[in-house]
Write a protein that holds these residues in place. Structure first.
Motif, short mmCIF file in Angstrom:
data_model
loop_
_atom_site.label_atom_id
_atom_site.label_comp_id
_atom_site.label_asym_id
_atom_site.label_seq_id
_atom_site.Cartn_x
_atom_site.Cartn_y
_atom_site.Cartn_z
N MET A 139 0.86 -1.17 0.00
CA MET A 139 0.00 0.00 0.00
C MET A 139 0.90 1.23 0.00
O MET A 139 2.08 1.15 0.35
CB MET A 139 -0.90 0.00 1.24
CG MET A 139 -1.75 -1.24 1.37
SD MET A 139 -2.74 -1.26 2.89
CE MET A 139 -3.29 -2.97 2.88
N LEU A 140 0.35 2.35 -0.42
CA LEU A 140 1.12 3.58 -0.51
C LEU A 140 0.39 4.73 0.17
O LEU A 140 -0.83 4.82 0.10
CB LEU A 140 1.37 3.95 -1.98
CG LEU A 140 2.09 2.90 -2.84
CD1 LEU A 140 2.15 3.36 -4.29
CD2 LEU A 140 3.50 2.61 -2.32
N LEU A 171 2.07 6.42 -9.69
CA LEU A 171 2.12 5.45 -8.59
C LEU A 171 1.25 4.23 -8.86
O LEU A 171 1.56 3.13 -8.40
CB LEU A 171 1.69 6.12 -7.28
CG LEU A 171 2.67 7.17 -6.73
CD1 LEU A 171 2.04 7.90 -5.55
CD2 LEU A 171 3.99 6.54 -6.32
N LEU A 172 0.17 4.41 -9.62
CA LEU A 172 -0.77 3.32 -9.85
C LEU A 172 -0.56 2.62 -11.20
O LEU A 172 -1.31 1.70 -11.53
CB LEU A 172 -2.20 3.83 -9.75
CG LEU A 172 -2.63 4.26 -8.34
CD1 LEU A 172 -4.01 4.89 -8.35
CD2 LEU A 172 -2.58 3.09 -7.35
N THR A 173 0.44 3.03 -11.95
CA THR A 173 0.72 2.37 -13.23
C THR A 173 2.14 1.83 -13.34
O THR A 173 2.43 1.06 -14.25
CB THR A 173 0.46 3.32 -14.41
OG1 THR A 173 1.28 4.49 -14.27
CG2 THR A 173 -1.01 3.72 -14.49
N GLN A 174 3.02 2.20 -12.41
CA GLN A 174 4.43 1.81 -12.54
C GLN A 174 4.90 0.80 -11.50
O GLN A 174 6.02 0.29 -11.61
CB GLN A 174 5.32 3.07 -12.43
CG GLN A 174 5.08 4.08 -13.54
CD GLN A 174 5.92 5.34 -13.38
OE1 GLN A 174 6.81 5.40 -12.52
NE2 GLN A 174 5.64 6.34 -14.19
N TYR A 175 4.04 0.46 -10.53
CA TYR A 175 4.52 -0.36 -9.41
C TYR A 175 3.62 -1.56 -9.12
O TYR A 175 3.61 -2.06 -8.00
CB TYR A 175 4.66 0.53 -8.16
CG TYR A 175 5.63 1.67 -8.40
CD1 TYR A 175 7.00 1.45 -8.39
CD2 TYR A 175 5.16 2.96 -8.70
CE1 TYR A 175 7.90 2.49 -8.64
CE2 TYR A 175 6.04 3.99 -8.95
CZ TYR A 175 7.40 3.76 -8.93
OH TYR A 175 8.30 4.78 -9.20
N LEU A 206 -10.53 8.55 -10.73
CA LEU A 206 -9.26 8.30 -11.40
C LEU A 206 -8.58 7.07 -10.82
O LEU A 206 -8.12 6.18 -11.56
CB LEU A 206 -8.33 9.52 -11.27
CG LEU A 206 -6.89 9.31 -11.75
CD1 LEU A 206 -6.84 9.08 -13.25
CD2 LEU A 206 -6.00 10.48 -11.35
N VAL A 207 -8.51 7.01 -9.50
CA VAL A 207 -7.90 5.85 -8.83
C VAL A 207 -8.61 4.57 -9.25
O VAL A 207 -7.97 3.57 -9.60
CB VAL A 207 -7.94 6.03 -7.30
CG1 VAL A 207 -7.57 4.73 -6.58
CG2 VAL A 207 -7.01 7.16 -6.87
N LYS A 208 -9.93 4.59 -9.24
CA LYS A 208 -10.69 3.38 -9.57
C LYS A 208 -10.54 3.01 -11.05
O LYS A 208 -10.60 1.83 -11.40
CB LYS A 208 -12.17 3.58 -9.23
CG LYS A 208 -12.44 3.86 -7.76
CD LYS A 208 -11.96 2.75 -6.86
CE LYS A 208 -12.28 3.05 -5.40
NZ LYS A 208 -11.87 1.98 -4.47
N PRO A 212 -9.16 -0.75 -10.19
CA PRO A 212 -10.49 -0.87 -9.57
C PRO A 212 -10.50 -1.47 -8.17
O PRO A 212 -11.38 -1.15 -7.38
CB PRO A 212 -11.25 -1.77 -10.56
CG PRO A 212 -10.55 -1.58 -11.85
CD PRO A 212 -9.10 -1.37 -11.51
N LYS A 213 -9.51 -2.30 -7.85
CA LYS A 213 -9.49 -2.95 -6.54
C LYS A 213 -8.78 -2.10 -5.48
O LYS A 213 -8.80 -2.45 -4.30
CB LYS A 213 -8.80 -4.31 -6.63
CG LYS A 213 -9.56 -5.33 -7.47
CD LYS A 213 -8.83 -6.66 -7.48
CE LYS A 213 -9.56 -7.69 -8.33
NZ LYS A 213 -8.83 -8.99 -8.37
N CYS A 214 -8.15 -1.03 -5.90
CA CYS A 214 -7.38 -0.21 -4.95
C CYS A 214 -8.32 0.60 -4.08
O CYS A 214 -9.16 1.36 -4.58
CB CYS A 214 -6.44 0.72 -5.72
SG CYS A 214 -5.43 1.77 -4.65
N LEU A 215 -8.17 0.47 -2.78
CA LEU A 215 -8.97 1.25 -1.83
C LEU A 215 -8.36 2.64 -1.66
O LEU A 215 -7.14 2.79 -1.69
CB LEU A 215 -9.01 0.55 -0.48
CG LEU A 215 -9.69 -0.81 -0.44
CD1 LEU A 215 -9.34 -1.55 0.84
CD2 LEU A 215 -11.20 -0.67 -0.59
N LEU A 216 -9.22 3.63 -1.50
CA LEU A 216 -8.75 4.97 -1.18
C LEU A 216 -9.18 5.29 0.24
O LEU A 216 -10.37 5.31 0.55
CB LEU A 216 -9.30 5.99 -2.17
CG LEU A 216 -8.65 7.36 -2.13
CD1 LEU A 216 -8.73 8.05 -3.50
CD2 LEU A 216 -9.28 8.27 -1.09
N MET A 217 -8.20 5.50 1.11
CA MET A 217 -8.47 5.78 2.52
C MET A 217 -8.00 7.20 2.84
O MET A 217 -6.80 7.47 2.78
CB MET A 217 -7.73 4.80 3.42
CG MET A 217 -8.15 3.37 3.29
SD MET A 217 -7.31 2.32 4.52
CE MET A 217 -5.77 1.98 3.68
#
Length: 469
Positions: A139-140, A171-175, A206-208, A212-217
């Motif tokens: 997680m980041l 961060l969400l496309t390179q790692y 944008l994050v989703k 799509p599975k990444c949670l935003l907290m």
């Protein structure tokens, strides 16, 4: 146009359409709920605050600190991962950029980053690679507040918002797969960057769209009540800031965090200073929180060499002997989907029936959950509240946050073309919050006819939204 060209054009069209539909279908309530359940079942993980503050004896570094300060000759993310495993943790979460605005990955958005320091290494890549290699999830953490770039109250521009989007896209496309983003410095009382200054819904979707599975907290519990998911997929509590979950009453997927050492970022005193009592951490926090649908994130700060101190390593090993079993929920209690869209009711003109003393109508839509409109107990025959949007607005949900011991019943209607129309909606109640979701309507005003169960209606806040569904 030749038949071949037409065929290629149609093929491209349907490929793009298929990808769009796939992206839309992959982000669904079912996907979100599964990700929330998976997160709660991870149980216990390592927060890692590492960045420019590591070298400055501060948790907030100078936003223009010299790049040549950043030297960690022994940086070893594999040591961090093995330390997490020794404590029976299941994941790690790294601070990619803290409030002062220093990215520790190979970003193309600014020259002020780790690749232009003596270290000259992509720390995010080393972290994600090491934790995955050791069987741990990743997680980041990312701060919206960025003092170096001037992303702060009253100065935010379209270029700033684009920079945030570009950095999150990196961060969400390179790692690889990121289980969650922990967002900080956004709509908190101390950061004062609102969800309108930097539009929450744009960033959320944008994050989703990227993962799509990444949670935003979002760490926003200092402002928003714990009965609903306001602008976050996981209700998140920063205990060091006095935000404590109710172990007895929580029914939401949650996260609580606390540092093992005295501060979030490393200080020169850490190698010899006592860490927190690990037995108390496990028995008072981690296990009871896990039993209340809450994942616990314990921060361990690497030192200026890029390693974890021996006293921290020893504490983590001891934790591993005390914490043996992560939670194993098959389902979570029923709760409503997060509220993530723009609140069109915030600070618009409001009117009401007779109120009690100074608790007048604008307190119910002032974006402050600590204030409230209170109806006068003498106004027993007709109690009402009204929002005036001045021109027609589309909306499909309403959220009412009531006083803790002052529930009421509501009927909703909207003004369109000079006539009032009823809204057919049954609220879902979560604690002191009532959530109405219904088919879209278009109205100039929104009116609430209210029937208090006790002497007065008490409304801390009303939100009105046009949700993307």
């Amino acid at each position: 146009m030749s038949k071949i060209s037409q065929t290629l054009l149609y093929s491209l069209f349907y490929l793009l359409l298929g990808n769009t539909l796939l992206a839309q279908s992959s982000f669904s309530k079912k996907v979100l709920e599964q990700s929330q359940l998976d997160f709660v079942n991870l149980g216990f993980g390592m927060f890692i605050h590492y960045g420019m503050p590591t070298f400055m004896e501060q948790d907030w570094s100078d936003p223009n600190a010299p790049l040549d300060l950043f030297k960690s000759p022994k940086l070893n993310a594999d040591q961090w991962a093995k330390a997490a495993k020794s404590a029976n943790m299941t994941y790690g979460c790294l601070t990619t950029k803290h409030h002062s605005g220093f990215p520790i990955w190979a970003t193309k958005t600014t020259d002020y980053n780790v690749m232009n320091t003596p270290l000259h290494r992509d720390v995010v890549k080393e972290f994600t690679d090491a934790f995955r290699k050791n069987g741990l999830r990743v997680m980041l953490y990312y701060s919206i507040l960025d003092m170096h770039q001037g992303i702060r109250p009253h100065t935010i521009t379209k270029a700033h918002i684009q920079l945030i989007k570009d950095q999150l896209t990196e961060l969400l496309t390179q790692y690889g797969e990121i289980d969650a983003l922990v967002i900080d410095g956004w709509d908190a009382p101390w950061s004062r960057i609102s969800y309108d200054d930097v539009p929450f819904d744009d960033i959320y979707y944008l994050v989703k769209s990227l993962q799509p599975k990444c949670l935003l907290m979002d760490l926003n519990s200092a402002k928003y009540p714990g009965d609903a998911l306001f602008y976050t997929d996981i209700k998140s509590y920063e205990q060091g800031a006095g935000q404590f979950i109710s172990k007895e009453h929580n029914k939401l997927p949650a996260m609580a965090c606390l540092p093992l050492q005295q501060n979030w970022f490393w200080k020169t005193s850490f190698p010899t200073a006592p860490v927190k009592d690990v037995k108390e951490l496990v028995e008072k926090f981690v296990i009871p929180y896990n039993n209340a649908y809450c994942n616990f994130m314990l921060n361990v700060a690497p030192n200026s060499d890029g390693l974890m101190d021996q006293n921290a390593l020893d504490a983590l090993k001891t934790i591993g002997t005390l914490y043996k079993n992560k939670p194993n929920y098959s389902t979570l209690p029923s709760y409503q989907a997060p509220i993530v869209d723009h609140n069109i009711a915030k600070q618009v003109a409001s009117y009401s029936s007779w109120g009690e003393d100074m608790n007048i109508m604008d307190f119910a839509n002032d974006d402050n959950f600590g204030s409230a409109w209170v109806s006068n107990p003498q106004a027993k025959k007709e109690v009402w509240y009204e929002l005036d949007f001045e021109r027609s607005k589309a909306f499909n949900s309403v959220v009412i946050t009531e006083g803790k011991d002052n529930p009421s019943h509501y009927s909703l209607s909207y003004l369109k073309g000079g006539k009032w129309h009823s809204i057919s909606a049954t609220p879902v109640q979560q604690g002191r919050i009532k959530i109405f979701r219904f088919d879209e309507v278009l109205g100039e005003k929104l009116r609430f006819n209210i029937h208090p169960e006790k002497g007065s209606a008490v409304i801390n806040e009303i939100g009105v939204y046009q949700e993307r569904r």
